[in-house]
Structures are given as C-alpha cells and as structure tokens.
Design a protein around this motif. Structure first.
Motif, short mmCIF file in Angstrom:
data_model
loop_
_atom_site.label_atom_id
_atom_site.label_comp_id
_atom_site.label_asym_id
_atom_site.label_seq_id
_atom_site.Cartn_x
_atom_site.Cartn_y
_atom_site.Cartn_z
N GLN A 72 -6.24 1.68 -8.17
CA GLN A 72 -5.33 2.83 -8.18
C GLN A 72 -5.50 3.64 -6.90
N TYR A 73 -4.44 3.69 -6.11
CA TYR A 73 -4.44 4.47 -4.87
C TYR A 73 -3.40 5.58 -5.03
N SER A 74 -3.70 6.78 -4.53
CA SER A 74 -2.71 7.85 -4.54
C SER A 74 -2.65 8.47 -3.15
N MET A 75 -1.42 8.56 -2.59
CA MET A 75 -1.25 8.93 -1.18
C MET A 75 0.05 9.67 -0.97
N HIS A 76 0.30 10.09 0.26
CA HIS A 76 1.59 10.68 0.61
C HIS A 76 2.66 9.60 0.44
N PRO A 77 3.83 9.95 -0.11
CA PRO A 77 4.87 8.93 -0.35
C PRO A 77 5.23 8.11 0.89
N SER A 78 5.17 8.72 2.07
CA SER A 78 5.56 8.01 3.29
C SER A 78 4.61 6.88 3.65
N GLN A 79 3.41 6.89 3.06
CA GLN A 79 2.41 5.86 3.38
C GLN A 79 2.45 4.69 2.42
N LEU A 80 3.18 4.85 1.33
CA LEU A 80 3.08 3.90 0.22
C LEU A 80 3.54 2.49 0.56
N LEU A 81 4.66 2.33 1.22
CA LEU A 81 5.19 1.00 1.49
C LEU A 81 4.34 0.22 2.48
N ASP A 82 3.73 0.91 3.44
CA ASP A 82 2.81 0.24 4.37
C ASP A 82 1.62 -0.35 3.62
N VAL A 83 1.07 0.45 2.70
CA VAL A 83 -0.07 -0.01 1.91
C VAL A 83 0.35 -1.18 1.02
N LYS A 84 1.52 -1.08 0.41
CA LYS A 84 2.00 -2.14 -0.46
C LYS A 84 2.16 -3.46 0.30
N GLU A 85 2.74 -3.39 1.49
CA GLU A 85 2.95 -4.60 2.28
C GLU A 85 1.62 -5.29 2.58
N LEU A 86 0.60 -4.50 2.93
CA LEU A 86 -0.70 -5.08 3.24
C LEU A 86 -1.34 -5.72 2.01
N LEU A 87 -1.22 -5.07 0.87
CA LEU A 87 -1.79 -5.62 -0.36
C LEU A 87 -1.15 -6.95 -0.73
#
Length: 583
Positions: free
Chosen positions: A534-549
C-alpha cells in the motif's frame, strides 16, 4: 561554458526555456531615523500600504479560475490573515512612534518577530509558512516604496514559447497571476518539499527546483536555462549539446506522459501478479477530483488540519462532517483514510472565540505539543472531529488515522475518546458507522522500535517517512544548511522502515507508507521488496509508480532488497539500488 546549479527536486519534468527573473524587494531596505514631526506622516504611509495590499489580495482571489488548484484560494486566504495580524498591521506603527524609525524598518523588525513564532512549529508544512510571512511583507515593502506589486508575466496563448520563472520565492498571489500563462518551470532560492512552489508545481505538473542558492545572482532575464526537475539541476548558458540532449529527453517525457494515461484503469500488479494498492494524499475536499482522475484505489491520507487553517474559529462538527462526506461520496465506495488534526499548538495558529484558550506551545516545540498530544490536551476539539468522522462514515468506507503515536498510554487514551464519541452519537441518536478502523502513524523511532505493542490496539498502521527520517537522523529537512543530510537511504532509516513493514505483515496488520518515499519512483521497488503493498502519494505521482510496478519482478526485487536491509555500508546500498533499477 555551462554552469550547473543544484537545489531540491520537488516536481519532476524537464524545461528548456528563457528565464523571466522576479527580483525581491528584500534587498537594500532603507533604515532611516525620523524626527517626531514625521511620525504621523510615516504611520499614514504605512496604513495606506497595508490597505493597498489588502485590496490587491481580495482582487486577486476574485480572479481565481474555477479550474485552478484548490491550494490557490487557501494560500491567498492565509496571506490575508497574516496581513491582518496586529504584529504586522499595528505593531510597526508603535515602533515608528517609540523608536522614531521609518515604516520599512519597523515592518522588517516585526516580520522577524512573526518568523520566530512560525519557526517554533515542528510540522514541516506550518514551519515553511514563514515564507508566507516574507511574501506578505515583500508586497507591503513594494507598496511603501512605490514599486508595482505586480510582476512581469510570461505571454498568454498556446502558440507562445513557455518561460522559466526564476525568483527568490513565489507567493500564492503571484501564482494566481500565472494562470493561463506559458510557464515552463519554476526555480527559487527559497523553499522545500512543502513550499507553495512545490505544492502548486506538482498539482500543475510543472517542473520545479527550489532551494537553489544564489539563483538570482547568476540568472538574468532572457537567459536560456535548462531545468531537470528529476535530479534538481539547473543548467545556465547550456552548450548546444546539452540543449539538444534535454530537448530529446523532453520529447520522450511528453510521449511517456500520454502513454501513462492509458494506465488509469489498469490495476497495479507486479509481473507475477502481486496486487499493490496505490492511494492518494489530499489536503482539501476539492483535491479529490485529482484522485479520481488518476484512478487511485482510494485516499490514503486526508490531512484534516487543512480544514482548520486560514480561519478565525474552529470548524463545527457539521462543517467537518460535510467536508468528509464530500470526499467519501466522490470516492464512490473506495476507502478514505482521514488523519486527525496534526497541528502544533503555537499561538500564531490558535483561533479566536470559544476555543482560543488552547494550551501554549512548549519551549521545545520541535519535540513538544503537537499532533495526537495536542488532540489529547484538547478533548473537546478531538471529540468534535471524531464525531464528524463517525457520522460521515455512513456514506462509505472510512479509516481514522492517529498521528505521531509514541507510547501505548496515549494510544489507549485516544481510543477511549473515540469510544466516548461513539457513545455521544448514540445518546444524540445520530446515524453513524460505529465500526470504523483505527490506525496509527508510525513516524517516531520509539513507535517503530516498539511496534508489536501498538499492533495489539490498532487495526492498521501507516509509516510517515518524512518525520521518521527527521527524528531518526536529527535533521531538519527545511533547513538548507543541513538538508543534504536528510537521507531516506540511510541504513538506520531503511532498517526501521523494513522492521515496521515486516512486523506488521507477520501480525496480519495492514501497513502503508504515506510520506514522500511512497511517491519517489527511485524507492518504489525498494519498498515493494520490503513487502509493502500500500503506497499513498500525491495524485500526480501515481501513474509513474504504477508503470514501474507493472514492469517489476517481485521475487528478484525481494532478493536484492534483503541484501540492502542487511548492510550498513552506504556504498553497497548505492550499488544495490542501481541494480534494483536495471530492467
């Protein structure tokens, strides 16, 4: 020859633009003695300047577009409140009369008094509000000296080339005037990860580097500048080769951002199918739109203290209920985690009215009365918030998060108050969800080291990495002199984060990370390998993190991360981190 300046990377992206320099009125402030005959004139001059700036702020707030980030209005309101504070609006006149000094000098003296009060607050966000005081004073100084408070603006229109704003600092009022203008990036001498420039730049998706020493000394209007918001670098007079390389990176980044939008509806899973929840942090109810647009799995951190800011009285139970209800309904069944009031008790943040007798801040407020300690010292305020949350929970899944827990005694006391709030609602026959999960923020080494004891009382835990790093390393991350020592990869920090995640996992208690580490893609795989889901972050960072995962092999990552957590050799950690990001 290319000159490289370095600062704090607060908003990722690349810009290759011409510089528009915003100078500061804080330079060469006149400090003059006056005679008694001039006192009345000087006071009048000061009053007129205060009134002009107050009127300007009202006018600027009226110009805020409906689609502007919600932070704009909150910050401008804060500036109006600072301007109205008697320390700035009245005390300088007393100094003019008693010390026989000019208005500018008197204003600067009182600014220092107010800055001391803000600096006493431990919370990063509120401590960085000393920049707001400076920005308000700067507008008054410009008015006193007959200078235009409006700054030169970049051109409007999609066909115009974007300009790069270089400034000592950028105020919310200045930010509002940039709406619709072509801005390529922000570079400031002041600021940190929680400054306005950082917050607004992230919400607008504009590259930004803050805390760049002597930027105004080296950059001139019209200079070609390259900004790398990922590493915090600013290149002046860049060679043709540097410009071409960054323009290539810029084009690749633009294509990548378009591609990322296709991941909005895709579940975050590793290559082996391990499900990871990506949640978003918000400050105000209006921020929830960005959460929905990013396809987040819920709100992982609603910083409720923002509901208490920029006002003259505590928000009522009904007002808080409506704010929470608005977010819960917008999330349409996805979970919303609300952190209870995380606020220092400094007198500059007290409110007028019935609750103005809040306890005074301790002499060592960096380790003093804040967060859960403040709430427990003011049970009426705490109970009001809990009742509002329990009532709102009938509209969808809600979790309550208690900040900065340090011992079991205060945890039990907080839980007892929550039970009391439940009983009060039953007595009043209010409809409420009585089974709301209660969690705790692990952001103090004492809590991290004694986590098994906390897990007996909490339904879940959330690691607040920002404070955990500060307390572990004894580093104030908004102090430019020691900011370089703030290191999320310090072996002691990694050991604490790993122990919290593994202990919670063994106990079957959900654990998340909601600090800056969660949204930093350099650390995404590290946290995953520690067992985080479970990660919680600024919305603008979410898709970058998702792509890496989606591109990550969990088992291979886990093996490397085990090696990271077993060593205290910084060079080995750096080498292993490089391996983690070799696809």
């Amino acid at each position: 020859m290319t000159l490289a300046l370095h600062g704090i990377a607060v908003s990722r992206g690349i810009a290759v633009s011409r510089a528009l320099v915003w100078d500061t009125a804080m330079r060469d402030i006149p400090r003059n003695r006056i005679d008694k005959k001039s006192v009345r004139f000087e006071k009048k001059r000061f009053d007129n300047a205060i009134k002009r700036v107050a009127d300007e702020l009202v006018e600027i707030r009226s110009q805020i577009a409906a689609d502007s980030p919600a932070e704009f209005d909150a910050f401008l309101n804060l500036h109006s409140l600072i301007l109205a504070d008697p320390i700035l609006s009245e005390e300088p006149k007393n100094l003019i009369q008693t010390k026989l000094i000019n208005a500018e000098w008197a204003l600067i003296e009182q600014m220092e008094v107010l800055l001391e009060q803000f600096s006493a607050i431990e919370d990063d966000y509120f401590r960085e509000r000393n920049s707001d005081v400076r920005q308000v004073v700067e507008r008054v100084l410009k008015s006193l000296r007959g200078h235009a408070t409006a700054l030169p603006l970049p051109p409007e229109g999609e066909n115009e080339d974007p300009w790069l704003i270089v400034a000592h600092d950028i105020s919310p009022a200045d930010m509002v005037q940039l709406k619709g203008r072509r801005v390529g990036a922000f570079v400031t001498e002041m600021g940190g990860a929680t400054s306005h420039t950082a917050i607004v730049a992230r919400s607008l998706g504009i590259p930004a580097v803050v805390g760049v020493p002597r930027a105004l000394e080296f950059v001139h209007n019209g200079d070609l500048v390259v900004v790398d918001g990922k590493v915090g670098a600013v290149f002046l007079d860049p060679a043709t080769m540097v410009v071409e390389e960054y323009q290539r990176k810029q084009a690749i980044l633009a294509l990548s951002r378009q591609r990322l939008k296709r991941l909005i509806t895709t579940e975050a899973r590793t290559q082996c199918g391990r499900r990871v929840e990506l949640l978003a942090n918000i400050e105000l109810p209006e921020d929830v739109k960005g959460v929905v647009d990013a396809g987040a799995d819920g709100v992982g951190l609603f910083r409720s203290e923002f509901l208490f800011m920029n006002r003259k009285e505590w928000p009522s139970e009904d007002e808080q209920y409506e704010a929470y209800r608005k977010v819960i309904k917008a999330m349409k069944g996805k979970p919303v985690t609300v952190r209870t009031l995380d606020l220092g008790a400094d007198k500059t943040l007290q409110f007028d009215g019935a609750n103005s007798s809040a306890p005074p801040v301790s002499s060592t407020s960096a380790l003093g009365l804040r967060s859960i300690r403040f709430s427990l010292s003011e049970p009426a305020i705490f109970l009001t918030q809990i009742r509002a949350l329990l009532r709102a929970a009938k509209h969808g899944p809600v979790k309550i998060l208690l900040p900065m827990l340090t011992n079991i005694r205060e945890t039990k006391q907080a839980l007892a108050y929550i039970d009391m709030a439940r009983e009060q609602l039953l007595e009043r026959r209010f409809q409420a969800n009585q089974a709301v999960p209660i969690g705790g923020m692990i952001e103090v080494p004492a809590a991290a080291l004694s986590l098994p004891h906390f897990l007996s009382y909490l339904d879940y835990v959330s690691i607040g990495t920002n404070d955990l790093i500060q307390y572990t390393l004894a580093v104030d991350r908004v102090d430019h002199q020691v900011a370089h020592l703030y290191d999320p990869l310090h072996p002691a920090v990694l050991r604490l984060v790993y122990e919290v995640i593994s202990s919670a996992e063994k106990a079957g208690v959900p654990v998340s990370v909601c600090g800056e580490m969660a949204g930093d893609i350099r650390l995404t795989r590290l946290l995953l390998g520690m067992g985080l889901t479970q990660y919680s972050m600024h919305p603008s960072q979410l898709l970058d993190v998702k792509e890496l995962l989606l591109k990550t092999d969990f088992e291979a990552t886990q093996k490397l991360v085990k090696k990271v957590t077993r060593t205290f050799d910084i060079d080995k950690i750096d080498a292993l981190m490089r391996q983690l990001h070799e696809d």
